[in-house]
Design an enzyme around this catalytic site. Structure first.
Site, short mmCIF file in Angstrom:
data_model
loop_
_atom_site.label_atom_id
_atom_site.label_comp_id
_atom_site.label_asym_id
_atom_site.label_seq_id
_atom_site.Cartn_x
_atom_site.Cartn_y
_atom_site.Cartn_z
N HIS A 353 0.79 -1.22 -0.47
CA HIS A 353 -0.02 -0.11 -0.16
C HIS A 353 0.74 1.37 -0.28
O HIS A 353 0.45 2.13 0.10
CB HIS A 353 -1.30 0.09 1.20
CG HIS A 353 -1.93 -1.11 1.09
ND1 HIS A 353 -2.95 -0.25 0.90
CD2 HIS A 353 -2.03 -2.29 2.08
CE1 HIS A 353 -4.02 -2.07 1.03
NE2 HIS A 353 -2.98 -2.92 1.90
N LYS A 544 -8.91 14.59 4.28
CA LYS A 544 -8.13 12.52 4.55
C LYS A 544 -6.87 13.06 5.85
O LYS A 544 -6.74 14.03 6.37
CB LYS A 544 -7.61 12.72 3.02
CG LYS A 544 -6.21 13.87 2.44
CD LYS A 544 -6.00 14.21 1.73
CE LYS A 544 -6.97 13.61 0.08
NZ LYS A 544 -6.51 12.44 -0.56
N ARG A 545 -6.41 12.13 6.02
CA ARG A 545 -5.40 12.43 6.84
C ARG A 545 -3.71 13.60 6.15
O ARG A 545 -4.49 13.55 5.45
CB ARG A 545 -4.51 11.03 6.99
CG ARG A 545 -4.51 9.46 7.78
CD ARG A 545 -5.53 9.59 9.59
NE ARG A 545 -4.14 10.42 10.19
CZ ARG A 545 -3.90 9.01 11.07
NH1 ARG A 545 -5.00 8.20 11.19
NH2 ARG A 545 -2.60 9.15 11.24
N LYS A 550 0.17 14.61 1.20
CA LYS A 550 -0.79 15.25 1.08
C LYS A 550 -0.93 16.37 0.80
O LYS A 550 -2.01 16.95 -0.31
CB LYS A 550 -1.70 14.67 1.32
CG LYS A 550 -1.40 12.94 1.95
CD LYS A 550 -2.98 12.54 2.99
CE LYS A 550 -2.54 10.51 3.39
NZ LYS A 550 -2.97 10.33 2.59
N THR A 652 -9.28 6.36 -1.80
CA THR A 652 -9.82 6.22 -1.97
C THR A 652 -10.96 7.07 -1.65
O THR A 652 -12.03 6.92 -3.00
CB THR A 652 -10.27 4.91 -1.30
OG1 THR A 652 -9.91 5.52 -0.02
CG2 THR A 652 -9.58 3.79 -1.40
N LYS A 656 -14.76 8.46 -3.58
CA LYS A 656 -15.50 8.32 -2.73
C LYS A 656 -16.32 10.30 -3.35
O LYS A 656 -17.81 10.41 -3.74
CB LYS A 656 -15.61 8.55 -1.59
CG LYS A 656 -15.01 7.69 -0.90
CD LYS A 656 -14.72 6.99 0.51
CE LYS A 656 -13.97 6.38 0.28
NZ LYS A 656 -13.78 6.25 2.14
C1 B1H Z 1 -1.69 3.39 3.33
C2 B1H Z 1 -1.01 2.56 4.72
C3 B1H Z 1 -0.17 2.55 5.90
N1 B1H Z 1 -0.57 3.08 2.85
C4 B1H Z 1 1.03 1.97 8.17
N2 B1H Z 1 0.23 2.43 4.30
C5 B1H Z 1 -0.03 2.16 8.50
C6 B1H Z 1 1.19 1.93 6.87
O1 B1H Z 1 -0.07 1.80 11.19
N3 B1H Z 1 0.70 1.68 9.59
O2 B1H Z 1 2.33 1.68 10.43
C7 B1H Z 1 -0.87 2.28 8.11
C8 B1H Z 1 -0.95 2.58 7.40
N4 B1H Z 1 -1.74 3.59 4.51
C9 B1H Z 1 -3.28 4.37 2.03
O3 B1H Z 1 -3.78 2.58 1.56
C10 B1H Z 1 -2.31 4.53 1.26
O4 B1H Z 1 -1.85 5.38 1.42
C11 B1H Z 1 -3.77 5.27 0.13
O5 B1H Z 1 -2.85 5.90 -1.11
C12 B1H Z 1 -4.32 3.71 -0.06
O6 B1H Z 1 -5.47 4.53 -0.64
C13 B1H Z 1 -4.73 3.32 0.84
C14 B1H Z 1 -5.61 1.78 0.71
O7 B1H Z 1 -4.52 1.68 -0.52
#
Ligand code: B1H
Length: 814
Positions: A353, A544-545, A550, A652, A656
């Site tokens: 991701h 978004k976060r 971003k 995502t 939406k």
């Molecule tokens: C996304 C994360 C993520 N990518 C580590 N990576 C985390 C990595 O708690 N942690 O350690 C938590 C989250 N999240 C997101 O995934 C992307 O930035 C988005 O672009 C993408 O749409 C989403 C779903 O695929």
């Protein structure tokens, strides 16, 4: 289920489950009684679904995810069961408004953002497409924090989502597993005299299952979200108790139970967090043990594991599963290494991701050895065999082998979890076309060269049930009245709206719906922030976060630019805009928290200045979550998707917004690329450098300050922030932000500024022609069908998991 039946069931639950006479029952009591009524109905479907699984030789998709950001259940379950009208009537007869009861639900925020919400959308689609599935995760006692804004700063409040109980989950005390930690390994001889290894742990916790039924839309399939909660083991308590260490025993209980206490509120991993590794291993071990138990319950041999379960790793967070399945198969089930490895690779798929190098999980080797000594040995063995085969069959040089290794030996040794996931999976995918390409070219290049056939793309999707039918009932009604309701499960049918974009009467209706959604959001924002927004203005939204990549600060630079133009010439004719922001910053992310402060500080000045506040307003919606997201997406005119190209894996939220008819201003990043391809370049506001251009610029030596020198509007905006204009003369508070931008600007905010502003000016021009804007809005919705999670899940099922639809019959429908 008829209204009278529903009413009776609610009253029964008030009496028998809650124990309150109706005259004393609070709204919360009514909500719970209604939730239990709905849950009963889900349970019937659930039992039939489980029955089908037990009777037929079926394969189940198991989605392993550290996060499931489900959002409120009640509204969604009513929609999927198709009983909303009956329930509305039933509760009305009891003196309640359904909307009030819906508002009683505390949303389970067991996720940070896109990754967790994606898991939730996929659960909805799996059930709707009648695929058997289990979601496996962690039942955090505290989910993502609640955000309050005080004096413009983010404050984090613990999320006690379970404080009033959770009527949607069913505790399963009989489904528990032991999970070991620590200790050492030793050799021993088994009954047959063969030398084997065993793990002698020094601690154990017990994981207990909590099941939430996941009902498909208008089908009988009801799947399970199984979340694990950590408990102390009696046996260990008992030992301590026997040695007289009563307090030690209680201590142990407290330590064990901390494992599932809290969700890590970061959108990227923190390094070396021991509890985080414990959490990951804990839920993965429980889940794999559960699958093996299900296999046994069906009388199936272990060898058939990959025919019965497809296990998807949602990022690397559950990737320890590769080593854990090997341990369970080799140490506990005594399979040969080779057989166990074949099973493992056939079973797992891995979804990546993120490309951000700092977000790729690695664990310090000493930490790993301390907590999971047996897994470390297994990882060494996997690595040794893997690297040997690389040397033999691919004749790779030492440098290459080092890059592929599961162990990073540069500096302090660390385990590379993405490498473990790649080696242990037969399929590896990114989450948008661009992202999957970049994966092959950058972070997973060496693996791609080794196994090109394992790599594939699965562009993300979102569920049209929650994010259109539920969130935007007015638009849904208009669409259904126009083209029928097939679009709710077949979003490609939205294409039938295309010709209506030329129909003036339809456009008028479309505008009225948007207007009414904007009014609703304006009311909510007024209540939450005291800021008044006019729904006839353009609603320009970025939710978004909060992350530097971003680029919320690029957006605020546009606001400041418009402010400066208006201050220079208060009569300037600009299309009035409301800038709406929302999102949480990780509590330890210094710059992100300053960005929130800056948005609020600019808002305070803009909103209170009569020279500009008749054309510009800025609102920061506190505590952006699934619930208020459902108010926000349908009310947006413009969707801000302005990340630096190459950084947002997919996004995502962008989908939406598009589904709900917002136009996008965006870069060629993540799924924006595909959104633009679908809706047509003439219906999308594109700006900014491409990924290749950003790479080239950074290679050449990027000098952000040169852009300030070359652009008077940018210079003026930066000067104003630095001067304390938005901070009551305080020149320190934004200094770290300004310095960071002027000196390094790692996400090329300044490089994209001029093009962004020019593009925003174009947006303003198009907005002036409402008929044309509406035409474009209709075409965005009409052409957004690809971004349904149903499409994504079909692709996963067909191309990776081999999981087929299984219609569920309800035998005794009462
Ligand atoms: C996304 C994360 C993520 N990518 C580590 N990576 C985390 C990595 O708690 N942690 O350690 C938590 C989250 N999240 C997101 O995934 C992307 O930035 C988005 O672009 C993408 O749409 C989403 C779903 O695929």
């Amino acid at each position: 289920m008829s209204a009278p039946e529903i009413k009776k069931s609610i009253l029964d639950h008030l009496t028998y489950s809650i124990g309150r006479p109706p005259s004393l029952a609070s709204k919360q009591d009514y909500y719970k009684a209604l939730a239990l009524t709905v849950r009963d109905r889900l349970q019937q479907h659930w039992v039939e679904t489980v029955q089908a699984y037990l009777e037929q030789d079926l394969k189940v998709a198991c989605y392993l995810s550290a996060e499931f950001l489900m959002g409120p259940h009640l509204g969604n379950n009513l929609l999927n069961l198709g009983i909303e009208n009956e329930v509305r009537q039933a509760v009305k007869e009891m003196g309640c408004e359904l909307d009030e009861l819906l508002a009683e639900e505390e949303e389970p925020g067991l996720g940070n953002g896109g990754l967790g919400r994606l898991a939730a959308c996929y659960m909805d689609s799996l059930a709707t497409l009648e695929r058997l599935a289990l979601g496996y995760g962690i039942r955090y006692e505290f989910g993502i924090f609640d955000q309050e804004i005080r004096d413009g700063w983010q404050c984090e409040i613990t999320d006690k989502w379970l404080r009033s109980g959770n009527p949607w989950e069913i505790a399963k005390p009989e489904i528990t597993y032991y999970v070991n930690f620590g200790g050492h390994t030793e050799y021993y001889r088994d009954e047959a005299g063969a030398e084997r290894i065993r793990w002698v742990p020094d601690r154990a916790v017990k994981g207990m299952a909590y099941d939430t039924p996941i009902q498909g839309y208008r089908v009988n399939t009801c799947n399970t979200l199984r979340l694990w909660s950590a408990e102390a083991c009696e046996s260990f308590d008992f030992q301590a108790f026997n040695t007289g260490d009563y307090y030690g025993a209680v201590d142990d209980k407290v330590i064990s139970e901390t494992i599932t206490k809290v969700l890590y509120p970061n959108d990227e991993p923190e390094i070396g967090k021991r509890l985080r590794l414990l959490q990951q291993y804990f839920f993965v071990s429980c889940s794999l043990q559960d699958m093996l138990r299900l296999l046994d319950a069906q009388g199936q041999p272990t060898q058939r594991f990959p025919e019965k379960f497809a296990v998807q790793l949602n990022d690397t967070h559950p990737s320890i599963g590769v080593a854990e399945l090997m341990r369970l198969l080799v140490d506990e089930r005594r399979l040969s290494w080779e057989d166990a490895w074949d099973i493992t690779v056939l079973t797992f798929g891995y979804t990546n991701h993120t490309l951000l190098p700092e977000a790729l999980e690695t664990w310090p080797l000493p930490l790993f050895r301390e907590l999971l000594p047996r897994h470390l040995e297994i990882i060494y063995e996997i690595n040794a065999r893997f690297l040997a085969s690389v040397r033999e069959t691919h004749h790779q040089d030492d440098e290459h082998v080092k890059r592929l290794s599961l162990i990073d030996e540069n500096g302090e040794k660390r385990i590379r979890m993405a490498h473990l996931a790649c080696v242990g999976s037969h399929a590896i995918n990114g989450v948008a076309a661009l992202h999957s390409e970049l994966l092959k070219r950058s972070v997973l290049k060496d693996f791609y060269e080794l196994w090109p056939e394992r790599f594939n793309n699965k562009t993300n999707g979102v569920t049209p049930r929650r994010f259109m039918a539920l969130a935007n009932p007015k638009l849904s009604e208009l669409i259904t009245r126009t083209i029928g309701d097939g679009w709710i499960t077949h979003t490609e049918e939205l294409r039938m709206l295309e010709p209506f974009s030329e129909d003036a009467a339809f456009r008028k209706e479309w505008r009225l719906v948007k207007q009414s959604n904007k009014q609703q959001l304006a009311d909510y924002i007024l209540k939450q922030t005291g800021i008044e927004l006019d729904p006839s203005w353009m609603f320009d939204v970025q939710v978004k976060r909060i992350h530097e990549y971003k680029r919320q600060h690029l957006n605020i630079l546009h606001v400041i630019t418009l402010y400066n133009r208006l201050k220079r010439d208060p009569k300037l004719a600009i299309a009035p805009r409301a800038f709406i922001f929302g999102g949480k910053a990780a509590p330890g992310y210094f710059i992100a928290k300053r960005i929130i402060k800056l948005i609020n500080a600019v808002g305070e000045v803009v909103n209170n200045d009569p020279d500009v506040n008749k054309k510009l307003r800025v609102a920061f919606v506190p505590n952006f979550n699934v619930q208020n997201g459902q108010l926000i997406y349908p009310a947006a005119d413009l969707s801000e998707q302005i990340s630096m190209a190459g950084k947002e894996a997919s996004g995502t939220g962008n989908m939406k917004f598009t589904l709900n008819g917002a136009l996008t201003i965006g870069t060629l990043d993540g799924a924006n690329v595909e959104i633009r391809d679908e809706v047509g370049e003439e219906n999308f506001f594109l700006f900014g450098l491409t990924t290749e251009e950003t790479l080239r610029l950074q290679q050449q030596g990027y000098r952000p300050y040169a852009y300030v020198e070359g652009n008077s509007e940018l210079a003026e905006a930066i000067r104003l922030i630095a001067s304390g204009h938005f901070s009551h003369g305080d020149t320190e508070v934004f200094r770290p932000l300004v310095d960071n931008l002027c000196q390094s600007d790692p996400f090329l905010v300044f490089a994209d500024y001029a093009d962004y502003i020019a593009c925003q000016d174009k947006v303003a021009g198009v907005w002036k022609d409402p008929e044309n804007w509406t035409r474009m809005s209709i075409l965005n919705t009409a052409r957004a069908g690809k971004f349904s999670s149903d499409r994504a899940i079909r692709e996963y099922c067909d191309e990776i998991w081999d999981v087929r639809p299984v219609p569920i019959m309800i035998k005794d429908k009462t």
